[in-house]
Design a protein around this motif. Sequence first.
Motif, short mmCIF file in Angstrom:
data_model
loop_
_atom_site.label_atom_id
_atom_site.label_comp_id
_atom_site.label_asym_id
_atom_site.label_seq_id
_atom_site.Cartn_x
_atom_site.Cartn_y
_atom_site.Cartn_z
N GLU A 199 60.72 -5.09 61.65
CA GLU A 199 61.22 -5.00 60.28
C GLU A 199 60.74 -6.19 59.45
O GLU A 199 60.43 -6.04 58.26
N VAL A 202 57.31 -5.70 57.71
CA VAL A 202 57.35 -4.72 56.62
C VAL A 202 58.00 -5.34 55.38
O VAL A 202 57.52 -5.19 54.26
N LEU A 230 62.48 1.28 60.02
CA LEU A 230 61.34 0.98 59.15
C LEU A 230 61.29 1.93 57.96
O LEU A 230 61.03 1.50 56.83
#
Length: 463
Positions: A199, A202, A230
Motif C-alpha cells: 500500500e 501506491v 490496493l
Amino acid sequence: MKFLQAKTLLLTVLLCVGQSISLPAAAAKANNSYQPEPYVKLQHPDWIRNATIYEVNIRQYTEQGTFNAFAEHLPRLKRLGVDILWLMPIHPIGEKNRKGSIGSYYSVKDYRAVNPDFGTMDDFKALVEKAHDMGMYVILDWVANHSAWDNPLTESNPDWYSKDHNGNFQPTPWWDWSDIIDFDFDNPHMRQYMAESMEFWVKEANIDGYRADVAGFIPIDFWEHVRKKLDAIKPVFMLAEWESRDLHQHAFDMSYAWQLHDTLHEVAMGKKDASAIYNYFAKTLNAWDRDAIKMNFVDNHDKNSWEQTMYDRFGDYLPASIVLTATAEGMPLIYSGQEAGLDKVLAFFEKDLIVWKEDPIGDLYQTLFTLKHKNKALWNGNWGGAMIPVPNNASKSVISFVREQDIDKVFVVINFSDKEQSVSFEENIQLGDYRELFSQKPFTIKKDSRLQLPAFSYKVFVK
C-alpha cells in the motif's frame, strides 16, 4: 402466517430494488443454483484494454544505472508503443550472502526504500510522474516470498521467517537461492507488514500496480486481501509470475504464458511441429476464462539470464514467434534491449550494459503494437476478439486463426517450418477484403485462395 409471508415478500422486493434487479430475475436466480457466474470477478483497470508491457532492467539500461538516466528513454519507449513499465525490484539489495559483486534485485533489504544506486525516492517519484504525463503506467516487481539475510526484519521480527529443522533461517527449499530467506505466511503480523508495504508505494509514489515474484509460492488469500486494499486506493494492475487460473479470480489481472514460450521454443528446436502450438491454444483457451489475461513473450530476465538469448532459443523462428505473441490472445511483453536486438546474456549479479542500436526486432514490435492499439480484435481479455482457428492443409507447419471484435478483424497465418508452404484453408470466417500489415498491400481472401509462405514467414491480414 399471512403477515410473515407479506413481510418476506416486502423484504425480497426491497433487496431487489437495492440491487437494481427485477423481482422475477432475482427469483429466477434464486431458483437456479447452477446459474453460472463469471470466473474472473475482479475489475480490470480500464487502461489495460489494449495495453502492452515492457520489463525494465534499470541496472543494465544505462551506464549510470539510475532512474533519471532511464527516464531519458521514455519518449523512445512511447514511440515503440509501450504502455506499462514493469520495473524490476528497486529496493536496497542485501549484502550478507550476496551473489556476485552487486547482488540480486530479488534479495530485498528494505521494502520501503529505494536502492541508492538507482537514485532517491524523489527521483523515483519523478520517473512515475513523467511516465504518467506521457500516458504510460508503472508497476513494481514485488518480492513477497523472501527477503535478504540482513533485512532488519530478521532482527526485529525473526518469528516472521520460516525455519529449517534446526530452527535456522532458510532459503526456499530445493532451490539454489542461498542469498535470500523465506517468510512464514502463517504469521498474521508478517502478512500485515507486507500488505501495508505494498500500500505504501501506491500511496507514496502513485505507482499503478505490481508484478508479484513467484506468486504461486504465497497463499492466494494473501493476494486477494492485498488486491482489495490496493483497489481501495486506486484501480491497480496485478501481474503474477505464475501460471494458474485460480490466481485470476480475485487477485491478478494477468499471469505468465510460460507454456506458450516453451512450446514455441520446442518448435524452434525441431522437437515439435506447429500442431503443438494448436494443442497449446486448444487446452488453454478452453480451460481459462477469456478475461484471465496471459502475458505472451519470447524473452524476459529469467530466460535471458539463465537460458541464453532469444536468438539462441528461437533462431530463424524468432520473428514468427514474436508475431504470434503479439497477435494471439494475451498481452505482449518486451524485455529491456529486445527492441535493440539484445544478443547477449545479461549478467544477473554484475553490471552488464545493454548495447542500444536500431534493429529490425524493434521495428517489428512497433508495427505490431501500433496495430494492437488501433484494432479492437487484438485487445486484451473480453475487450478483444476470441481466437478462432482456421484449419489449413499444412497443420504441422502453419498456424492460422482469426480474431474479430465489432468491425475490426485480423487473420493471422504463420509458417512455423523451415520449408515454403502452399496453404489453403477449410473455413469461411477468414473470407473478405484485407490489407496485409507488413506489405500494406490490399488482399482478398476467397474460398479458393492459396497463400505461398516462405520458410519462417508470416502474414497478418487486417480488416
